[in-house]
Design an enzyme around this catalytic site. Sequence first.
Site, mmCIF file in Angstrom:
data_model
loop_
_atom_site.group_PDB
_atom_site.id
_atom_site.type_symbol
_atom_site.label_atom_id
_atom_site.label_comp_id
_atom_site.label_asym_id
_atom_site.label_seq_id
_atom_site.Cartn_x
_atom_site.Cartn_y
_atom_site.Cartn_z
ATOM 1 N N ASP A 16 0.786 -1.161 -0.113
ATOM 2 C CA ASP A 16 -0.023 -0.072 0.116
ATOM 3 C C ASP A 16 0.820 1.166 -0.051
ATOM 4 O OD1 ASP A 16 -3.389 0.347 0.942
ATOM 5 O OD2 ASP A 16 -2.045 2.017 0.958
ATOM 6 N N TYR A 75 -14.608 8.334 -12.568
ATOM 7 C CA TYR A 75 -14.432 7.135 -11.977
ATOM 8 C C TYR A 75 -14.705 6.179 -13.119
ATOM 9 C CZ TYR A 75 -14.844 2.938 -8.647
ATOM 10 O OH TYR A 75 -14.651 1.861 -8.040
HETATM 11 N N1 SER Z 1 -18.775 1.554 -4.164
HETATM 12 C C1 SER Z 1 -18.049 2.150 -5.315
HETATM 13 C C2 SER Z 1 -18.408 3.531 -5.445
HETATM 14 O O1 SER Z 1 -19.262 3.939 -4.845
HETATM 15 C C3 SER Z 1 -18.556 1.507 -6.805
HETATM 16 O O2 SER Z 1 -17.604 0.977 -7.297
HETATM 17 O O3 SER Z 1 -17.593 4.319 -5.944
#
Ligand code: SER
Length: 318
Positions: free
Chosen positions: A34, A142
């Site tokens: 990490d 993301y």
């Molecule tokens: N749990 C994650 C998020 O909310 C989903 O990949 O970003």
Amino acid sequence: MKKVIITGALGQIGSELVERLRKDLGSDNVIATDIRELDDNPVVTDGIFEVLDVLDKDKMLELAKKYQVDTMIHLASLLSAVAENKPQVAWHLNMGGLINALETSRELQLKMFMPSSIAAFGPSTPRDGTPQVTIQRPNTMYGVTKVAGELLCDYYHTKFGVDTRGVRFPGLISYKTLPGGGTTDYAVDIYYEAIKTGHYDSFIAAGTKMDMMYIPDAIDAIVNLMNADGEKLIHRNAYNITAMSFDPDELAAAIKKEMPDFTLGYNVDPARQKIADSWPNWIDASDAKEEWGFKPKYDIDAMTKDMLEHLKVKLGKS
Ligand code: SER
């Protein structure tokens, strides 16, 4: 999978996967890494641990060579809500870390796992029973890094023969380590507040359904997929998997079965609500079931019972 290096090992998934693999493979065969080192954490104290910034390709390769691993589990990444606040950093870390993990795997012929997410879908994706192969036009950074990551893993498989494998995780619920800033985190926070105060104000709006899974099923999924017969894997990167789908009221109802006085309110965060609104209500996991036998054990009630029991002990309220 006999000897494994894990990045992001102190995170929500990593901390539980390290514990499981130390049992399955033996402590000497799990190299936890990490970017930070936490002196009092069992991931660091109970086995092999190395500090690794996944953007440092030379060190990643050096560690993989030094320990002669055969598998790379690459978990380090920024989650959806954090990534939306610093999109350039998220691109740099999520894609830079992944290409380093893929290059290390190519050079040393490692098997490799990358978690994708329900965030790899977007507003134009069919929302109910979302198929394995469908429209993927996410509108979060993301999500963009997850789709690009799925494609890059496919590319390394077809171009270089790297044995890449992955799943699209739903929201993951656990009590050992908190998630690192996602949209589905309300479904973890709610349990902490239920025990601490008996009340929770959800930052996700009423009626918003999202896929979820209890962490033991997520850990099983990684282990089972990595141990599966590669010949049978048609959809390698990445498999839809889910154990349940609920909205905040349904989760509150499950908690009330165990804690009748629990109350739920709402204090919606527009930024995270926007992300949640772009994701599916529930995804279809049938290809994972058919190709490698994915089979979650926990439903909403079994998970709630287990979460509350463990959290009461953790928070000193048992
Ligand atoms: N749990 C994650 C998020 O909310 C989903 O990949 O970003």
